[in-house]
Design a protein around this motif. Sequence first.
Motif, PDB file in Angstrom:
ATOM      1  N   TYR A  59      -9.945 -13.419  -3.468  1.00 39.52           N
ATOM      2  CA  TYR A  59      -9.316 -12.045  -3.418  1.00 39.52           C
ATOM      3  C   TYR A  59      -9.681 -11.386  -2.070  1.00 39.52           C
ATOM      4  O   TYR A  59     -10.685 -10.890  -2.037  1.00 39.52           O
ATOM      5  N   TYR A  73       0.692  -1.312   0.002  1.00 40.11           N
ATOM      6  CA  TYR A  73      -0.117  -0.139  -0.050  1.00 40.11           C
ATOM      7  C   TYR A  73       0.851   1.287   0.070  1.00 40.11           C
ATOM      8  O   TYR A  73       0.425   2.458   0.202  1.00 40.11           O
ATOM      9  N   ILE A 132      -9.178   1.246  -1.281  1.00 41.53           N
ATOM     10  CA  ILE A 132      -9.072  -0.104  -1.332  1.00 41.53           C
ATOM     11  C   ILE A 132     -10.355  -0.488  -0.639  1.00 41.53           C
ATOM     12  O   ILE A 132     -10.969  -0.258   0.548  1.00 41.53           O
ATOM     13  N   PRO A 133     -10.862  -1.691  -1.406  1.00 42.80           N
ATOM     14  CA  PRO A 133     -12.093  -2.238  -0.891  1.00 42.80           C
ATOM     15  C   PRO A 133     -11.935  -3.083   0.541  1.00 42.80           C
ATOM     16  O   PRO A 133     -10.888  -3.422   0.638  1.00 42.80           O
ATOM     17  N   LYS A 134     -12.944  -3.180   1.201  1.00 39.51           N
ATOM     18  CA  LYS A 134     -13.044  -3.760   2.720  1.00 39.51           C
ATOM     19  C   LYS A 134     -13.984  -4.835   2.609  1.00 39.51           C
ATOM     20  O   LYS A 134     -15.075  -4.849   1.750  1.00 39.51           O
ATOM     21  N   ALA A 135     -13.992  -5.709   3.716  1.00 36.10           N
ATOM     22  CA  ALA A 135     -14.894  -6.788   3.798  1.00 36.10           C
ATOM     23  C   ALA A 135     -15.058  -7.110   5.064  1.00 36.10           C
ATOM     24  O   ALA A 135     -14.169  -7.055   6.117  1.00 36.10           O
ATOM     25  N   LYS A 170     -15.967  -3.627   9.223  1.00 33.30           N
ATOM     26  CA  LYS A 170     -15.261  -2.530   8.243  1.00 33.30           C
ATOM     27  C   LYS A 170     -14.819  -1.216   9.015  1.00 33.30           C
ATOM     28  O   LYS A 170     -14.077  -0.545   8.173  1.00 33.30           O
ATOM     29  N   ASN A 221      -6.412   2.510   7.467  1.00 30.89           N
ATOM     30  CA  ASN A 221      -6.530   1.628   6.481  1.00 30.89           C
ATOM     31  C   ASN A 221      -6.501   2.625   5.137  1.00 30.89           C
ATOM     32  O   ASN A 221      -6.984   1.971   4.038  1.00 30.89           O
ATOM     33  N   GLY A 240      -5.495  -6.707   3.779  1.00 27.19           N
ATOM     34  CA  GLY A 240      -5.729  -7.724   2.807  1.00 27.19           C
ATOM     35  C   GLY A 240      -4.423  -8.387   2.250  1.00 27.19           C
ATOM     36  O   GLY A 240      -4.497  -9.808   2.070  1.00 27.19           O
ATOM     37  N   LYS A 285      -9.709  -9.305   1.046  1.00 28.36           N
ATOM     38  CA  LYS A 285      -9.670  -7.846   1.126  1.00 28.36           C
ATOM     39  C   LYS A 285      -9.288  -7.382   2.776  1.00 28.36           C
ATOM     40  O   LYS A 285      -9.240  -8.002   3.475  1.00 28.36           O
ATOM     41  N   ASP A 286      -9.057  -6.060   2.691  1.00 29.72           N
ATOM     42  CA  ASP A 286      -8.742  -5.549   4.037  1.00 29.72           C
ATOM     43  C   ASP A 286      -9.939  -5.688   5.069  1.00 29.72           C
ATOM     44  O   ASP A 286     -11.165  -5.553   4.699  1.00 29.72           O
ATOM     45  N   THR A 287      -9.724  -5.642   6.242  1.00 29.64           N
ATOM     46  CA  THR A 287     -10.958  -5.686   7.295  1.00 29.64           C
ATOM     47  C   THR A 287     -10.110  -5.384   8.662  1.00 29.64           C
ATOM     48  O   THR A 287      -9.071  -5.049   8.677  1.00 29.64           O
TER      49      THR A 287
END
Length: 690
Positions: free
Chosen positions: A565, A79, A380-383, A630, A351, A604, A567-569
């Motif tokens: 894939y 990142y 950046i997508p999160k989950a 999130k 994040n 992630g 993801k950040d969390t």
Amino acid sequence: MLTFLLRPVGILCLSSGLLVMAQFGGDLSPRMNQAYLTPFHIKNRNVGLKVEGSSFTLDGSPFLIIAGTIHYFRVPREYWRDRLLKLKACGFNTLTTHIPWDLHEPRKGWFYFTANLDFMAFISIASEVGLWVILCPGPYIGSDLDLGGLPSWLLQDPKMKLRTTYKGFTKAMNHYFDELIPKIVPLQYGKGGPIIAVQVENEYGSYHRDKRYMSYIKKALVTRRIKVLLMTADDGKELKRGHLKHELSTLHMKNIKKETYDTFFSIQGRTPILMMVYTASSLDGWGAVHNTLDSHMLMKEIRDMFNYSFSLTFCMFHGGTNFGFMGGSAVLDNYLPMITSYGYGALLTENGEYTSEYLVFQEFFTSSFGVPMPQRPDLIPKAIYKSLLTPYYISLWDVIPYLKEAISSVKPICMEKLSVNQGNGQSSGYILYEVMISTGGLLTTKNHVQDRGQVFLNENYLGVLDHFTNQLTIPTKMDYKDIPTLRILVENQGRLAYWQDINKERKGLIGDIYLNNSPLRRFKIYSLDMKTKFLKRDLPNIWKPVSFKPRGPAFFLGILRMGNYPKDTFIKMEGWTKSVIFINGRNLGRYWNIGPQEALYLPGPWLHPGSNEIIVFEEFRPGQEIRFTKISHLDSGRFIGGSSGMTPKPTRTQVNRSFLRPIGTFCLPPRLRFNLSPLLCRYIRLAPRT
């Protein structure tokens, strides 16, 4: 850093300084037409950053430094580019970053400059996105790190005098600089790189143990071919003591008064003012109320500074995370270990989310300098992953037989002097002391427990000894077949990051422990550094199914499964008490139910498709499950979603809902905390920031 800033005081001090500036008159317009010179624009490098009268020039053109601080070691390498692009898109033209000696040389003579410690790659990316760089190579950098970024093995020397010309320190420092500085040299401005200035040490005026030291460090840099502008950085009160003759002095936003500017100009004339550390908020410590910022006051100060052509480093632009045990401690009213999230009112969240203040800064820079800003990078997508159980556990007592043979010693030995880690001692984590006793009574420490020791009689928990609790009663009736074992599990919560006492920052048991006024003798000592090697040691299949709710200290195992894939969390440790989490062998950092931090950031890139191993080392009482969210739950009112068309949300004060600390076998609920005696409130910092 020494920037525990009280905002009302800060703005009054700043205003007094601006009144001084106004007396000079002249053209102090902030709209420098070369504020956005980038490394792309200057191909033929002649003269780098210089002081010309009351202004900076870069290759002969007027230049205003608009810097933001990002620490590469607090951000996942994957990142780095994202965070630097966001720095550029906000309107900053310069990156400020620090180099931590302790991370790069964790063992004497063992150097690491790869993976997340490849600062050369980080600086190169900064150049690629169009940013200049101010570098702070130390050897001491502060930065709220354990021992201010100095390696703990220096403290093996009982006579060590850190940050002085003491031969034991300078010999180690020179060896480190011999490895470090050649990696910096080709990144300097004159070599086509982005580094335009180097800071000499950090806030030495507040330490000032050796008048020769700063000149020694300057010579160490110059003789190794550092040729860019050198500068010192101190708070207002200590400006003169940290000054280097013929080098630029810069300010940290602390203790600034009208007299500060009088001192500043008396030292070096009417030179440009660089606010080298401007903080929007204060640091957060475990058990303290979360610090928030006042956006209106923040922008007033920023506008005032730019109206008088101050250059500026906003610290932190992006704070990142104190992964593992890198965070240090502070001393305010009490000893204060720092939380895992590292914020300081940053313009990006942990994040990488945009805050409402980010948008205000971007709009301000655009209107002030008339330069269109790059488009903001997408988020950046999160989950939110499904909650998982930890169906298996191992008690710490079950692991001990499989550790390396215990170190036997008549007296206690501190972490730094253990014969482990190729002779470098133990830097961080936990250390376990065992000693046989034949009777109960009063156990006293005389402040020799550093920092927090849980006490057990065999496997039975008795209580905690720490900076505030110096004695504990051992039961006198002992119904044990064998001679009982007294166990003290000591956690290093982070060495002081600054102040005069850093020379004393040894951890574990740093002296004798007394039972009924007699010193205990014949210890067995186990190193529990919790590093990857420790977690991956060969163990037989001794994981036990959790058929009941076991007590810590114990390791709990869970498996997080996911698709292709990751993801950040954020991991939310609701119901758990205290300790650390590991994901695929990486230490995410500490959690503690006394707050203010309620969730740990899980990048992630540290996950992979399929099964991911999560191990929790819980000291006291485990929760039912591991949950995901999130939101950081630290300052969730400030961040905004999306990369365009975003509306800032108002800030809010995070309410600390969990002032809970194990005392004996129970916890104290929040409604009782205001009725507690000062002794019981020792870990519960109730006073909000004024």
